[in-house]
Design a protein around this motif. Structure first.
Motif, PDB file in Angstrom:
ATOM      1  N   LYS A  62       0.829  -1.198   0.000  1.00  0.00           N
ATOM      2  CA  LYS A  62       0.000   0.000   0.000  1.00  0.00           C
ATOM      3  C   LYS A  62       0.860   1.242   0.000  1.00  0.00           C
ATOM      4  O   LYS A  62       1.945   1.264   0.585  1.00  0.00           O
ATOM      5  N   MET A  63       0.352   2.253  -0.665  1.00  0.00           N
ATOM      6  CA  MET A  63       0.935   3.585  -0.544  1.00  0.00           C
ATOM      7  C   MET A  63      -0.006   4.386   0.354  1.00  0.00           C
ATOM      8  O   MET A  63      -1.207   4.137   0.405  1.00  0.00           O
ATOM      9  N   GLU A 107     -11.061   4.942   4.126  1.00  0.00           N
ATOM     10  CA  GLU A 107     -10.716   5.812   3.005  1.00  0.00           C
ATOM     11  C   GLU A 107     -10.895   5.068   1.694  1.00  0.00           C
ATOM     12  O   GLU A 107     -10.567   3.885   1.585  1.00  0.00           O
ATOM     13  N   GLU A 109     -10.067   4.130  -2.079  1.00  0.00           N
ATOM     14  CA  GLU A 109      -8.818   4.064  -2.845  1.00  0.00           C
ATOM     15  C   GLU A 109      -9.050   3.342  -4.176  1.00  0.00           C
ATOM     16  O   GLU A 109     -10.068   2.674  -4.370  1.00  0.00           O
ATOM     17  N   GLU A 140      -9.774   1.174   2.272  1.00  0.00           N
ATOM     18  CA  GLU A 140      -8.856   0.792   3.344  1.00  0.00           C
ATOM     19  C   GLU A 140      -9.480   1.174   4.687  1.00  0.00           C
ATOM     20  O   GLU A 140     -10.096   2.233   4.825  1.00  0.00           O
ATOM     21  N   LEU A 142      -8.145   1.971   8.162  1.00  0.00           N
ATOM     22  CA  LEU A 142      -6.933   2.254   8.932  1.00  0.00           C
ATOM     23  C   LEU A 142      -7.224   2.079  10.415  1.00  0.00           C
ATOM     24  O   LEU A 142      -8.355   2.241  10.858  1.00  0.00           O
ATOM     25  N   GLY A 234      -5.479   6.898  -0.040  1.00  0.00           N
ATOM     26  CA  GLY A 234      -6.810   7.497   0.110  1.00  0.00           C
ATOM     27  C   GLY A 234      -7.010   8.683  -0.820  1.00  0.00           C
ATOM     28  O   GLY A 234      -6.167   9.567  -0.914  1.00  0.00           O
TER      29      GLY A 234
END
Ligand code: OOG
Ligand code: MG
Length: 262
Positions: A62-63, A107, A109, A140, A142, A234
């Motif tokens: 993931k970025m 978020e 993505e 995602e 978090l 995100g």
């Protein structure tokens, strides 16, 4: 400063325990203010090795902090990368047990699945698009191991960029016919629209996030292998969720992704 390998392993264990015991901690740079970037990623890689030693599999990369909305929200200015685990995957339309999490935020993505290796330095959008098998809509979830998501960039890198859970949609599309910059995204919580964005929110084009990941991995002599699932970051700021919340994200051309927090 460079931490010793004993300190790297101790900090990885500290963050792993915070996740497993659901006990948030204060950011590690409070204790080690002089730790450097290599230390931060060394801790993340030690955390990753701990997960694998415990029998978990790495399910993707993931970025994070790739959009202005996220950078402003978290008060940081640079993208970071982390890893996704097999146990983090939630089926589309599934339940997310809140008892396993502390302070989740969601978020929207755009995710990529590659069909060829990608290596930096010098990796660019053209190579990413040529190496993309398909893109997927994804959300995602978090969950920072730091109290109230209070961290700086090095602390969040060590904490695997707050990675916890993720939901991938089921409509995979080839990139040929898509303009990922103008692809619209509408986030709904309990039926009300709470955020909107377009693909360009992530570094001008989500494929630029994948290229940046390849270039960042190159600094450690690593690359993105063919067949990797990658979340590009995100598009909107992250939104807090609570028990009972239903999240539904609609993606132009890519269907939708939903989940319920129970
Ligand atoms: C760090 C992780 C950011 C994203 O998509 O921007 C991230 C955080 O905000 O807790 O995953
Ligand atoms: Mg993210």
């Amino acid at each position: 400063m460079s931490l010793t390998s004993a300190q790297i392993n101790e900090l990885a264990e500290f963050l792993d325990n915070a996740e497993r015991n659901r006990k948030p901690v204060t950011k590690i740079t409070d204790r080690f203010p002089d730790m450097d970037w290599k230390d931060a990623y060394d801790i993340q890689y030690a955390l990753r090795a701990r997960k694998e030693a415990a029998g978990h599999r790495i399910a993707g990369l993931k970025m994070g902090l790739t959009s202005r909305a996220k950078m402003i929200q978290m008060n940081v200015a640079e993208p970071v990368y982390g890893f996704l685990t097999d146990y983090g995957s939630i089926p589309d339309g599934g339940d997310v047990p809140m008892s396993e999490l502390v302070q989740p935020r969601i978020e929207a993505e755009i995710a990529f699945v590659t069909k060829a290796d990608l290596s930096g330095p010098g990796c660019h959008i053209g190579q990413v698009l040529a190496a993309t098998d398909f893109v997927l809509p994804a959300v995602e979830i978090l969950d920072s191991r730091y109290e109230n998501f209070k961290f700086d960039l090095k602390s969040v890198v060590a904490d695997n960029t707050s990675a916890a859970r993720y939901v991938a949609g089921s409509v995979g599309k080839r990139v040929d016919g898509l303009d990922l910059r103008t692809l619209g995204v509408v986030v709904e919580k309990n039926g009300a629209i709470v955020a909107t964005a377009a693909g360009a929110a992530v570094l001008g084009h989500p494929a630029a996030s994948v290229a940046m990941l390849a270039n960042m991995l190159a600094r450690r002599g690593a690359h993105i292998p063919a067949g990797t699932f990658i979340m590009t970051g995100g598009l909107t700021e992250a939104l807090a969720v609570a028990v009972g919340d239903h999240i539904h994200v609609r993606y132009q051309d890519l269907g939708s992704v939903s989940m319920r927090f129970v």
